[in-house]
Enzyme design. Structure first.
Site, PDB file in Angstrom:
ATOM      1  N   HIS A  70       0.881  -1.175   0.000  1.00 52.77           N
ATOM      2  CA  HIS A  70       0.000   0.000   0.000  1.00 52.77           C
ATOM      3  C   HIS A  70       0.918   1.225   0.000  1.00 52.77           C
ATOM      4  O   HIS A  70       2.001   1.180   0.603  1.00 52.77           O
ATOM      5  CB  HIS A  70      -0.821   0.119   1.282  1.00 52.77           C
ATOM      6  CG  HIS A  70      -1.741  -1.014   1.599  1.00 52.77           C
ATOM      7  ND1 HIS A  70      -1.335  -2.140   2.255  1.00 52.77           N
ATOM      8  CD2 HIS A  70      -3.070  -1.167   1.395  1.00 52.77           C
ATOM      9  CE1 HIS A  70      -2.362  -2.944   2.431  1.00 52.77           C
ATOM     10  NE2 HIS A  70      -3.439  -2.386   1.926  1.00 52.77           N
ATOM     11  N   ASP A 128       2.378   2.009   3.355  1.00 53.61           N
ATOM     12  CA  ASP A 128       3.307   1.004   3.915  1.00 53.61           C
ATOM     13  C   ASP A 128       4.758   1.402   3.677  1.00 53.61           C
ATOM     14  O   ASP A 128       5.633   1.100   4.486  1.00 53.61           O
ATOM     15  CB  ASP A 128       3.147  -0.365   3.229  1.00 53.61           C
ATOM     16  CG  ASP A 128       1.777  -0.962   3.377  1.00 53.61           C
ATOM     17  OD1 ASP A 128       1.042  -0.542   4.278  1.00 53.61           O
ATOM     18  OD2 ASP A 128       1.450  -1.874   2.583  1.00 53.61           O
ATOM     19  N   GLU A 136     -10.868  -6.681  -4.236  1.00 51.80           N
ATOM     20  CA  GLU A 136     -10.675  -7.765  -3.262  1.00 51.80           C
ATOM     21  C   GLU A 136     -11.917  -7.859  -2.378  1.00 51.80           C
ATOM     22  O   GLU A 136     -12.122  -7.013  -1.504  1.00 51.80           O
ATOM     23  CB  GLU A 136      -9.428  -7.476  -2.419  1.00 51.80           C
ATOM     24  CG  GLU A 136      -9.121  -8.571  -1.423  1.00 51.80           C
ATOM     25  CD  GLU A 136      -7.817  -8.312  -0.670  1.00 51.80           C
ATOM     26  OE1 GLU A 136      -6.846  -7.809  -1.274  1.00 51.80           O
ATOM     27  OE2 GLU A 136      -7.787  -8.608   0.537  1.00 51.80           O
ATOM     28  N   ASP A 183      -5.089 -13.759  -2.435  1.00 53.33           N
ATOM     29  CA  ASP A 183      -4.412 -13.415  -1.187  1.00 53.33           C
ATOM     30  C   ASP A 183      -4.428 -14.687  -0.356  1.00 53.33           C
ATOM     31  O   ASP A 183      -5.466 -15.089   0.184  1.00 53.33           O
ATOM     32  CB  ASP A 183      -5.112 -12.258  -0.458  1.00 53.33           C
ATOM     33  CG  ASP A 183      -4.519 -10.904  -0.823  1.00 53.33           C
ATOM     34  OD1 ASP A 183      -3.693 -10.859  -1.768  1.00 53.33           O
ATOM     35  OD2 ASP A 183      -4.864  -9.905  -0.172  1.00 53.33           O
ATOM     36  N   ASP A 208     -10.479 -11.577  10.663  1.00 48.75           N
ATOM     37  CA  ASP A 208      -9.455 -11.826   9.657  1.00 48.75           C
ATOM     38  C   ASP A 208      -8.118 -12.064  10.378  1.00 48.75           C
ATOM     39  O   ASP A 208      -7.368 -11.124  10.608  1.00 48.75           O
ATOM     40  CB  ASP A 208      -9.391 -10.548   8.790  1.00 48.75           C
ATOM     41  CG  ASP A 208      -8.888 -10.785   7.388  1.00 48.75           C
ATOM     42  OD1 ASP A 208      -8.704 -11.940   7.011  1.00 48.75           O
ATOM     43  OD2 ASP A 208      -8.698  -9.786   6.667  1.00 48.75           O
ATOM     44  N   ASP A 252      -5.602 -13.784   9.284  1.00 54.91           N
ATOM     45  CA  ASP A 252      -4.495 -13.718   8.313  1.00 54.91           C
ATOM     46  C   ASP A 252      -3.332 -14.642   8.673  1.00 54.91           C
ATOM     47  O   ASP A 252      -2.165 -14.237   8.657  1.00 54.91           O
ATOM     48  CB  ASP A 252      -3.973 -12.274   8.172  1.00 54.91           C
ATOM     49  CG  ASP A 252      -4.978 -11.348   7.494  1.00 54.91           C
ATOM     50  OD1 ASP A 252      -5.810 -11.845   6.720  1.00 54.91           O
ATOM     51  OD2 ASP A 252      -4.924 -10.135   7.740  1.00 54.91           O
TER      52      ASP A 252
HETATM   53  C1  XLS Z   1      -7.612  -6.699   4.586  1.00 59.86           C
HETATM   54  C2  XLS Z   1      -7.133  -6.912   3.229  1.00 59.86           C
HETATM   55  C3  XLS Z   1      -5.975  -6.036   2.809  1.00 59.86           C
HETATM   56  C4  XLS Z   1      -5.841  -6.044   1.312  1.00 59.86           C
HETATM   57  C5  XLS Z   1      -5.059  -4.913   0.758  1.00 59.86           C
HETATM   58  O1  XLS Z   1      -8.396  -7.476   5.115  1.00 59.86           O
HETATM   59  O2  XLS Z   1      -6.829  -8.265   3.070  1.00 59.86           O
HETATM   60  O3  XLS Z   1      -4.794  -6.432   3.437  1.00 59.86           O
HETATM   61  O4  XLS Z   1      -5.311  -7.244   0.859  1.00 59.86           O
HETATM   62  O5  XLS Z   1      -5.613  -3.692   1.032  1.00 59.86           O
HETATM   63 NI    NI Z   2      -5.924  -9.128   1.410  1.00 61.55          NI
HETATM   64 NI    NI Z   3      -7.728  -9.578   4.672  1.00 64.21          NI
END
Ligand code: XLS
Ligand code: NI
Ligand code: NI
Length: 435
Positions: free
Chosen positions: A100, A103, A231, A295, A306, A308
């Site tokens: 981003h 970032d 996304e 992703d 989330d 992740d």
């Molecule tokens: C958040 C998203 C983010 C996107 C990019 O949940 O996954 O990280 O991938 O903005």
């Molecule tokens: Ni993402």
């Molecule tokens: Ni995400």
């Protein structure tokens, strides 16, 4: 800073027999699978935000990671982060990365400063890419963290906020184009609502479509060759996000005439949050003609947010990869590791363990799916199950007959179809035995 990753040598493929936890066991980037190398199939990418920006904070406590570059500030911090990030990309031997705008750059207090600070770092990123050969899978703008976006970016009730978001998107697209990025992503972090009581959803969805339309126009204007991607995510941070899943995004794109311009970047954890399986999302995207990128991550079955985590569910990866192999896999997309180590995984080595396990899991899933495709039993059953649609009656229904024609023929020929097993367990066992 120089010492941070010094204890870890570049990661190499050593095969399944190795006892070295800092080596690839299955991901051999040059190994050919169904005519393409593993690297060409997976196109792996490291994300900037989880790996180098997040300091380990959560809603109950502050950062735990204590990374040396987080002790710095301004441009100095951005420069140190850039060095460390490219060192990690190189040691991991992944071809791609994603970021981003916020970032990578020195923090900015105003929009003017944003544009200036971003421009400074883009020059430096370009240099680093030249030195290391690393490539940009996608760029994006963070139009959700700054407090000005609390009520949305393009979907904000205030057009001044839209204008700020549009400014960030314009510059992030220009940078992505200049850096040879292969895609540009829109994740609508706060493009949704917290309560319908204060929200005009009709206006907000039109505003979102306006930003996307402007971005499409800009893409053509600057000659960006990559793919624009939305996304999907159903909620978090908002209660409801307009891009809730692949099918919803398709309906939205279609309504606004954007279905040939924008595809999807599907995130595993977002699919889970939407109550969809990952292979459902991927199969739908191919069926609708909007498959773009992935992703790669996972959620936790007990948690509704989330998390992740690194994607390591072999059966789920295999089921997903089957759809990808059948449909030709990625074109401009790739497997972006939108995944992060846990808050207690505070060592530099943990970043390697996460990414090594993640890519080995994908490589194993690819091998399992390739085995299933080569063996042919699954496709054989599937083709047999639908074979009637390629024959006379099926073709006639699909292409020529009217409702009356069909009803008359049904009665005249006394059609009496015999039920046939769907063989779900047989199909599931094919996955079990290949994984
Ligand atoms: C958040 C998203 C983010 C996107 C990019 O949940 O996954 O990280 O991938 O903005
Ligand atoms: Ni993402
Ligand atoms: Ni995400």
């Amino acid at each position: 800073m120089k010492d941070f990753f010094a204890g870890v040598d570049p990661i190499k493929f050593e095969g399944p027999e190795t006892s070295n936890p800092l080596a690839f066991r299955y991901y051999d980037k040059n190994q050919k699978v169904l005519g393409k190398t593993m690297e060409e199939h997976l196109r792996p990418s490291i994300c900037y935000w989880h790996t180098f920006c997040w300091d380990g904070f959560d809603v109950f406590g502050g950062g735990t990671f204590n990374r040396p570059w987080h002790q710095l500030s301004g441009q100095e911090m951005a420069d140190a982060k850039l060095d460390i990030a490219f060192e990690f990309f190189t040691k991991m031997d992944f071809p791609y990365f994603c970021f981003h705008d916020v970032d990578v750059m020195a923090p900015a207090a105003t929009m003017k400063e944003h544009v200036e600070n971003f421009a400074v770092i883009v020059d430096k990123i370009e240099e680093k890419m030249g030195e290391t050969g690393k490539k940009l899978l996608w760029g994006t703008a963070n139009v959700f963290s700054n407090p000005r976006y609390m009520a949305g970016a393009s979907t904000n009730p205030d057009p001044e906020v839209f204008a700020c978001a549009a400014t960030q998107v314009r510059h992030a697209m220009d940078a992505t184009n200049r850096l040879g990025g292969e895609n540009y992503v829109f994740w609508g972090g706060r493009e949704g609502y917290d309560t319908l009581l204060n929200t005009k959803v009709d206006r907000e969805m039109d505003q979102l479509a306006r930003l996307l339309t402007l971005a499409v126009e800009h893409k053509h204007k600057i000659g960006f060759k990559g793919t624009l991607l939305i996304e999907p995510k159903p909620h978090e941070p908002t209660k409801h996000q307009y891009d809730r899943d692949t099918a919803t995004v398709y309906g939205f794109l279609k309504k606004h005439g954007l279905e040939n311009e924008i595809a999807v970047n599907i995130e595993t954890n977002h699919a889970t949050l939407a109550g969809n399986a990952m292979d459902h999302e991927v199969a739908m995207a191919y069926a609708l003609g909007i498959f773009g990128s992935i992703d790669a991550n996972r959620g936790d079955p007990q948690n509704g947010w989330d998390t992740d985590q690194f994607w390591n569910d072999q059966a789920e990866i295999t089921r997903t990869m089957i759809h990808m192999l059948r449909n030709g896999g990625f074109t401009t997309g790739g497997m972006n590791f939108d995944s992060k180590v846990r808050r207690q995984s505070i060592d530099a080595a943990d970043l390697f363990h996460g990414h090594i396990g993640g890519i080995d899991a994908l490589a194993r899933g690819l091998l399992s799916a390739a085995k299933i495709i080569e063996d042919g039993k699954m496709d054989e059953f599937l083709n047999e199950r639908y074979a009637g649609w390629d024959k006379d009656l099926g073709q006639w229904i699909m292409n020529t007959a009217s409702l009356e024609d069909i009803s008359e023929r049904t009665v005249k020929d006394n059609l009496d179809p015999k039920p046939k097993s769907g063989r779900q367990e047989y199909m599931e066992n094919i996955i079990t035995y290949a994984v």
